[in-house]
Design a protein around this motif. Structure first.
Motif, PDB file in Angstrom:
ATOM      1  N   ARG A 307      13.218 -22.181 -18.910  1.00 18.35           N
ATOM      2  CA  ARG A 307      14.263 -21.484 -18.315  1.00 18.35           C
ATOM      3  C   ARG A 307      13.785 -19.753 -18.238  1.00 18.35           C
ATOM      4  NH1 ARG A 307      19.840 -23.074 -20.683  1.00 18.35           N
ATOM      5  NH2 ARG A 307      20.794 -21.664 -18.800  1.00 18.35           N
ATOM      6  N   HIS A 308      12.521 -19.803 -17.236  1.00 18.41           N
ATOM      7  CA  HIS A 308      11.360 -18.363 -17.487  1.00 18.41           C
ATOM      8  C   HIS A 308      11.482 -17.015 -18.126  1.00 18.41           C
ATOM      9  CE1 HIS A 308      11.894 -19.616 -13.737  1.00 18.41           C
ATOM     10  NE2 HIS A 308      13.190 -19.620 -13.225  1.00 18.41           N
ATOM     11  N   ALA A 309      11.978 -17.469 -19.239  1.00 18.56           N
ATOM     12  CA  ALA A 309      11.563 -16.740 -20.763  1.00 18.56           C
ATOM     13  C   ALA A 309      10.354 -17.012 -21.679  1.00 18.56           C
ATOM     14  CB  ALA A 309      12.674 -16.947 -21.484  1.00 18.56           C
ATOM     15  N   LEU A 650       9.808 -11.463 -19.463  1.00 17.94           N
ATOM     16  CA  LEU A 650      10.764 -12.367 -19.209  1.00 17.94           C
ATOM     17  C   LEU A 650       9.672 -12.787 -17.419  1.00 17.94           C
ATOM     18  CD1 LEU A 650      13.976 -10.572 -19.015  1.00 17.94           C
ATOM     19  CD2 LEU A 650      13.427 -12.496 -20.286  1.00 17.94           C
ATOM     20  N   ASP A 652      10.930 -13.388 -15.148  1.00 15.98           N
ATOM     21  CA  ASP A 652      11.376 -13.533 -13.832  1.00 15.98           C
ATOM     22  C   ASP A 652      12.568 -11.706 -13.730  1.00 15.98           C
ATOM     23  OD1 ASP A 652      13.337 -13.590 -15.092  1.00 15.98           O
ATOM     24  OD2 ASP A 652      14.538 -15.388 -14.202  1.00 15.98           O
ATOM     25  N   ASN A 654      14.567 -10.326 -14.861  1.00 17.22           N
ATOM     26  CA  ASN A 654      15.982 -10.896 -14.475  1.00 17.22           C
ATOM     27  C   ASN A 654      16.557 -10.362 -15.760  1.00 17.22           C
ATOM     28  OD1 ASN A 654      18.636 -10.985 -13.119  1.00 17.22           O
ATOM     29  ND2 ASN A 654      17.642 -12.400 -12.535  1.00 17.22           N
ATOM     30  N   SER A 656      19.703 -11.968 -16.382  1.00 14.57           N
ATOM     31  CA  SER A 656      20.744 -12.576 -16.635  1.00 14.57           C
ATOM     32  C   SER A 656      19.677 -13.908 -17.552  1.00 14.57           C
ATOM     33  CB  SER A 656      21.195 -12.915 -15.290  1.00 14.57           C
ATOM     34  OG  SER A 656      19.530 -13.632 -14.702  1.00 14.57           O
ATOM     35  N   THR A 657      18.273 -13.847 -17.627  1.00 14.07           N
ATOM     36  CA  THR A 657      17.419 -14.479 -17.854  1.00 14.07           C
ATOM     37  C   THR A 657      17.285 -14.230 -19.473  1.00 14.07           C
ATOM     38  OG1 THR A 657      15.859 -14.378 -16.406  1.00 14.07           O
ATOM     39  CG2 THR A 657      15.209 -15.887 -17.870  1.00 14.07           C
ATOM     40  N   VAL A 660      20.865 -16.005 -20.783  1.00 13.88           N
ATOM     41  CA  VAL A 660      20.196 -17.417 -21.061  1.00 13.88           C
ATOM     42  C   VAL A 660      19.546 -17.454 -22.138  1.00 13.88           C
ATOM     43  CG1 VAL A 660      18.709 -19.881 -19.975  1.00 13.88           C
ATOM     44  CG2 VAL A 660      20.025 -17.952 -18.466  1.00 13.88           C
ATOM     45  N   ALA A 661      18.905 -17.029 -22.828  1.00 18.09           N
ATOM     46  CA  ALA A 661      17.283 -17.218 -23.897  1.00 18.09           C
ATOM     47  C   ALA A 661      17.875 -17.401 -25.228  1.00 18.09           C
ATOM     48  CB  ALA A 661      16.163 -16.412 -23.699  1.00 18.09           C
TER      49      ALA A 661
END
Length: 689
Positions: A307-309, A650, A652, A654, A656-657, A660-661
């Motif tokens: 999830r990009h983290a 991150l 991306d 972002n 919002s990531t 999520v993390a």
């Protein structure tokens, strides 16, 4: 006598002190200085070998307790127990090494920031050298698209604009000039006659003399601050260490009581009771805990990576789950880091930019494209972000940009300069006439306007019209929009002298546009999710107060009109640490901040017992990233220094990531909590039995 700052010194004095001149150093002198002072590069963080990583895994208190338990078990004949404990400890160490090595590989893959070449004048000959071979006294030539290779004092400037967000956090390029500046202790963002290492030239050209290289640059100075920041202990590390100590004391007390009771009963021999007490201690120690914690964290990192983290340090996974405060950089994380046209003012009416479609012969649309130095390349638009935003806006509206540029080639110009704040270009029209296209600051342009275009008609500009334009300009500025005004004039011949007085007069007002670096569309929901989860989001930026407040309001970080929640770096300087720590809960937005302010923000929240996550991409963010409980670097726009100081990156960039993390981190925390409860209850059963 205090040393005069270099931005206050004339060029002749600087040349004399650096033993150089406008022709540049000779090749021999440059080589001698390179040998004496070293390469123009930042110090690299020391990498550890696999063996060093493996040994480091055994420094944990719980692991030491397990090793002692294995030793005692072996000495007392419990060989199977000793072997099992050792296998668990070694597996735990292998997991730790694997994760750290994998994280380093991920970071190296994200860096990919090769040192650029530099164009220099040496011995009055222009040549290209590797930037790490630059020395103090070199004369460097800059043009649009260059990465500035060292700290420079600018000598000659031609409409230079430099993007300095890595150092200052400002998303809008800074206009540069030569000459001596006045004022003491000017912040980096206001040193208009200097250019700093790792900044990007977005417009114009310049010549500068190298005044600092490597770790002596502003970038290097901040990199050095990172080493002074203490490594923080994560909540998981602190809790497990405390748990290990408490368990060890409790187990030793129980073993001692059992041994004492056995001897008091006189039913067993001394050796038998000693073996019984040791066996009890070995059984009570939850030897599976380190392995379960490591495996749980490792699985969490795998889920986060998808999830990009990308997690660099295992305990950071759990720290995310404990996060109370997310202090986020604005540019590129909360916003898109690209200027976008949001409002258009034409026919003396302000409308939403996306509701307009321009006709082919619309002179506002033509002026936006023609009085513009954007280059259209196969890779996309190149040039100043403000100018590329104007062209991109017209392209998005399917306006025939290429056709206009072909039909209206530039035949003369007066380039932009920071004194008059205007740019004018001249283009051929039909019937042997010419179009003068002008853009610039609204207040400066209005001084040269005598007419206004309204609904296809050109009429004399009245006092009421002027007042309406100024009011609209102010209205857009209070919404944190960057405003540009456009005007034109049709003439029969190109003026003989291309001066402002000859060209930029009796203009027709065409309109204005308001631009902003817009927020990422998904961030508003992410901020709401963070708040609902009990996490307080903060915004930290180098931008001005109004811009910061406007974006924070749009994202829901503060409420409309909640100006008391916004504080500037200058206001922060007026408070001591104790006062700021008391008031820190009042503020949610920090504008025009310096690197040391970010560290103070982190420390103030930590004094309240809060777990702080700090995001950042620039060198100026790195000290705070290291001081925070969890530092979060940017994978796309982040500098090597900021990534190196981070616990997580991150991929991306972002916001919002992060949310999520945090969600994944809370799952990990819950799983570890369940594992500890299970292990302790099972071991308690063994002890009681």
């Amino acid at each position: 006598m205090a040393k005069v700052p270099i931005y206050q010194q004339p060029v002749s004095t600087i040349y004399q002190s650096l033993q150089t001149d406008a022709q540049g150093l000779s090749a021999t002198t440059a080589q001698e200085r390179l040998a004496q002072n070293g390469k123009n590069a930042l110090n690299q963080q020391k990498t550890t070998s696999l063996l060093q990583k493996f040994i480091a895994q055994f420094k944990d208190f719980m692991i030491i307790v397990l090793l002692v338990a294995a030793l005692i078990a072996g000495l007392t004949g419990e060989v199977v127990d000793a072997v099992i404990i050792l296998i668990v400890v070694v597996l735990n160490a292998i997991f730790g090494v694997f994760q750290e090595a994998k994280a380093e590989e991920a970071i190296n893959a994200l860096k990919e920031m090769s040192a650029p070449n530099a164009t220099v004048r040496r011995g009055n000959v222009v040549t290209t050298v590797k930037s790490d071979e630059l020395v103090v006294g070199d004369i460097v030539l800059l043009e649009a698209g260059d990465i500035i290779p060292a700290d420079l004092r600018l000598v000659e400037v031609g409409s230079l604009k430099v993007e300095e967000s890595a150092l200052t956090g400002e998303s809008v390029p800074v206009e540069k000039r030569d000459g001596v500046l006045t004022g003491d202790d000017l912040p980096i963002g206001d040193r208009a006659n200097m250019a700093f290492m790792n900044s990007n030239v977005t417009y114009g050209r310049a010549t500068g003399v190298v005044i600092a290289t490597g770790m002596q640059t502003e970038v290097g100075r901040i990199a050095g601050m990172i080493e002074a920041a203490d490594e923080t202990t994560t909540p998981l590390q602190a809790n497990l260490t405390q748990l290990g100590k408490s368990l060890t004391i409790l187990i030793l007390v129980i073993a001692a009581i059992v041994f004492a009771m056995g001897m008091w009963r006189q039913a067993e021999t001394l050796i038998d009771m000693l073996l019984t007490a040791i066996s009890l201690a070995v059984a009570a120690i939850p030897e599976g805990l380190p392995a379960i914690v490591t495996i749980t964290l490792a699985l969490g990192t795998q889920r986060m990576a998808k999830r990009h983290a990308i997690v660099r340090k295992l305990p950071a996974v759990e720290t995310l789950g404990s996060t109370d405060i997310i202090a986020s950089d604005k540019t590129g994380t909360l916003t898109q880091n690209k200027m976008t046209v949001e409002k258009v003012y034409q026919d003396l009416k302000l409308v939403d930019a996306h509701s307009l479609d321009f006709e082919r012969d619309n002179l506002l649309a033509q002026t936006m494209i023609l009085s513009n130095d954007t280059k259209i390349t196969a890779e996309g638009l190149a040039g100043d972000p403000t100018e590329t935003a104007l062209v991109q806006y017209q392209m998005d509206r399917n306006y025939p940009v290429d056709q206009v540029l072909t039909d209206r080639p530039r035949v003369a110009e007066i380039p932009f300069d920071s004194e008059r704040k205007l740019m004018s270009t001249i283009h051929p029209l039909a019937d042997n006439q010419f179009l003068i296209a002008v853009k610039g600051a609204p207040d400066e342009l209005l001084k040269r306007i005598t007419q206004v275009a309204k609904n296809g008609q050109v009429t004399t500009l009245t006092a009421a019209d002027r007042e309406t334009i100024l009011t609209t300009n102010h209205e857009m500025a209070t919404q944190a929009l960057r405003v540009l005004a456009f005007a034109y004039r049709i003439v029969d011949a190109i003026p003989n002298e291309m001066t402002s007085a000859n060209v930029e007069n009796n203009l027709v007002f065409a309109g204005m546009v308001g631009m902003i670096d817009p927020e990422r569309p998904e961030v508003e929901q992410a901020v709401a999710d963070a708040k609902s989860a009990g996490i307080r989001p903060l915004m930290i930026t180098g931008d001005h107060r109004d811009t910061a407040a406007a974006i924070a309001t749009r994202l829901g970080i503060i409420e409309e009109g909640e100006t008391a929640a916004v504080i500037t770096g200058a206001e922060l300087d007026e408070m001591d640490d104790a006062t700021f720590a008391k008031k820190v809960k009042d503020y949610a937005v920090y504008a025009r901040v310096a690197p040391e302010h970010k560290v103070r923000i982190v420390n103030a929240w930590q004094k309240h017992g809060k777990v702080v996550a700090m995001t950042g991409d620039g060198v100026n963010d790195a000290p705070a990233l290291k001081a925070a409980d969890i530092g979060i670097g940017m994978g796309i726009t982040g500098t090597e220094v900021s990534k190196g100081a981070s616990d997580m990156v991150l991929a991306d960039d972002n916001f919002s990531t992060i949310v999520v993390a945090v969600e994944e981190g809370r799952k990990v925390f819950a799983n570890i909590q369940k594992a500890i409860q299970y292990l302790l209850s099972a071991n308690l059963g063994e002890v009681l039995t």
